[in-house]
Design a protein around this motif. Structure first.
Motif, PDB file in Angstrom:
ATOM      1  N   LEU A  53      36.157  71.071  98.924  1.00 26.28           N
ATOM      2  CA  LEU A  53      37.139  71.418  99.894  1.00 26.28           C
ATOM      3  C   LEU A  53      38.441  70.641  99.375  1.00 26.28           C
ATOM      4  O   LEU A  53      39.486  70.802  99.914  1.00 26.28           O
ATOM      5  N   ASP A  57      41.946  72.284  99.418  1.00 26.79           N
ATOM      6  CA  ASP A  57      43.041  71.627 100.302  1.00 26.79           C
ATOM      7  C   ASP A  57      44.385  71.588  99.323  1.00 26.79           C
ATOM      8  O   ASP A  57      45.402  71.480  99.592  1.00 26.79           O
ATOM      9  N   LEU A 204      32.079  66.286 107.570  1.00 35.84           N
ATOM     10  CA  LEU A 204      31.420  67.540 107.123  1.00 35.84           C
ATOM     11  C   LEU A 204      30.136  67.402 108.099  1.00 35.84           C
ATOM     12  O   LEU A 204      29.804  68.391 108.552  1.00 35.84           O
ATOM     13  N   LEU A 242      41.452  68.246 106.218  1.00 34.20           N
ATOM     14  CA  LEU A 242      42.148  69.534 105.569  1.00 34.20           C
ATOM     15  C   LEU A 242      43.743  69.301 106.072  1.00 34.20           C
ATOM     16  O   LEU A 242      44.031  68.914 107.196  1.00 34.20           O
ATOM     17  N   LEU A 247      39.770  76.375 105.601  1.00 34.77           N
ATOM     18  CA  LEU A 247      38.322  76.675 105.476  1.00 34.77           C
ATOM     19  C   LEU A 247      37.454  77.477 106.792  1.00 34.77           C
ATOM     20  O   LEU A 247      37.770  76.978 107.918  1.00 34.77           O
ATOM     21  N   VAL A 284      29.916  75.409 102.852  1.00 35.78           N
ATOM     22  CA  VAL A 284      31.324  74.752 102.466  1.00 35.78           C
ATOM     23  C   VAL A 284      31.820  74.779 101.005  1.00 35.78           C
ATOM     24  O   VAL A 284      32.750  75.268 100.692  1.00 35.78           O
ATOM     25  N   SER A 288      34.733  77.192 100.040  1.00 34.09           N
ATOM     26  CA  SER A 288      35.782  76.612  99.406  1.00 34.09           C
ATOM     27  C   SER A 288      36.162  77.262  98.186  1.00 34.09           C
ATOM     28  O   SER A 288      37.229  77.574  97.679  1.00 34.09           O
TER      29      SER A 288
END
Length: 391
Positions: A53, A57, A204, A242, A247, A284, A288
């Motif tokens: 992630l 980002d 998360l 983020l 996402l 995720v 990602s």
């Protein structure tokens, strides 16, 4: 964790009725789970998910214009999330609809997807001045259901009647959410969890818990699935994980939808939150990485095509201007090109013909007038995974 301990996490069934029919409805236990989650088995995946992630980002810092990528990525998510609910609209259908051209899918399907774009955009903007709350979810729902199909589903209002999943009525349903008279208590506890700063959980994990709890409560007559998926992104943005809303898990959930539904029900029946969270974190990670790869591929495509134009020996400021426009909207009519760039129709068509000759765009109508041009390779990257589900 012992079987008895997991049982302590379970909600309760209550007997309710509609008319003369009695049925069992489920009221989930409040969050966070008690006993607490077994984080030792979650940390390895959590580390991988956080790293993936973070890389995603970071992409927003190197994209030449992050807003263009976000504009298209939001639309991809709208298509995917709506497909899970049964629409047959593709990304191309949505983009054609947005330039006032007839899509290939039913118009109601495309309108529904377009409303999802509006709801998602509204919700992310509203986060700037309103905390993530029941009020915000109601406001987003009003935008989501602002279409012919949703007009009779109480847009922006929590339900006051019983809904159910699977089956033809509550008595034979696969799952029955809380009855209307228990809904306010469930939602109140849910909102408390969203804002409780004493809950020390990774964001998360919090998002995974909140998504499943929202789906279990099912507080609206319709649109719960789409809003529940959007809730994940809202939490990550609200918590500062983020910078930009990059996402979206709908492609992962669409691909693994049988396992997804199985795990939703498993938590309700067994209290095994850990299996669900592992599945979520894997999503995720995969999502990602896919989004990062797509962003890198798009940046490379734009650069390579610009070089192709410049090396052709026939590159003009007009051709480069049209190329830049198509990076913003990969489907455009010749009229749209003239309006957006200010060039005459003959000039626009001449430069579009050059882009077509160089393999950068293709014309998809075959007509002499009212031509529609597609930035094909860009749309191909964006469209990966958005083929409509077979009914």
């Amino acid at each position: 964790m012992t079987h008895q301990a997991k049982n302590n996490r379970l909600g309760e069934y209550v007997i309710s009725s509609v008319g003369e029919e009695r049925y069992r409805a489920y009221i989930p236990a409040p969050l966070p789970p008690d006993p607490p989650l077994d984080m030792t088995r979650l940390y390895p995946l959590l580390d991988q998910a956080s790293t993936a992630l973070g890389r995603l980002d970071g992409m927003s810092m190197i994209l030449p214009d992050p807003s263009l990528f976000l504009y298209m990525y939001v639309r991809k998510e709208a298509v995917l999330s709506s497909q899970i609910e049964g629409t047959q609209s593709s990304l191309s259908d949505l983009l054609l609809f947005e330039v006032d051209e007839a899509p290939g899918a039913p118009l109601d399907d495309v309108t529904e997807v377009s409303c999802y774009v509006a709801a998602l955009t509204y919700g992310l903007t509203r986060l700037n001045d309103l905390p993530l709350s029941l009020r915000l979810l109601r406001e987003i729902h009003a935008h989501l259901m602002n279409n012919a199909r949703g007009g009779n589903k109480n847009p922006g209002e929590f339900r006051t009647s019983q809904n159910w999943l699977g089956g033809t009525r509550p008595g034979n349903a696969v799952f029955v959410p809380p009855p209307p008279d228990k809904l306010a208590d469930c939602l109140g506890r849910f909102e408390t969890f969203l804002h409780d700063e004493t809950v020390r959980l990774p964001v998360l994990v919090k998002a995974a818990l909140a998504h499943l709890q929202f789906e279990t409560i099912h507080p609206f007559l319709d649109g719960n699935g789409r809003l529940g998926r959007l809730l994940i992104t809202l939490i990550l943005c609200a918590e500062g994980i983020l910078r930009d809303p990059l996402l979206y898990l709908s492609l992962y959930l669409k691909t693994h939808r049988a396992r997804y539904y199985e795990l939703l029900q498993s938590v309700r029946e067994t209290g095994n939150w850990e299996d669900w969270i592992e599945f979520f974190l894997q999503g995720v990670i995969e999502t990602s990485r896919q989004a990062t790869d797509a962003a890198q591929a798009i940046v490379k495509l734009f650069k390579d095509d610009r070089v192709t134009l410049e090396k052709s020996g026939r590159s003009t400021a007009s051709a480069l201007s049209i190329h830049a426009l198509l990076q913003n909207r990969p489907i455009a009519t010749s009229t749209r090109v003239t309006e957006a760039t200010g060039m005459s129709l003959p000039t626009a068509l001449r430069n579009l013909a050059l882009l077509e000759e160089l393999g950068i765009v293709r014309e998809i109508t075959g007509k002499d007038r009212n031509k529609i041009f597609v930035y094909g390779k860009f749309l191909d990257i964006l469209s990966q995974g958005t083929e409509p589900l077979r009914r």
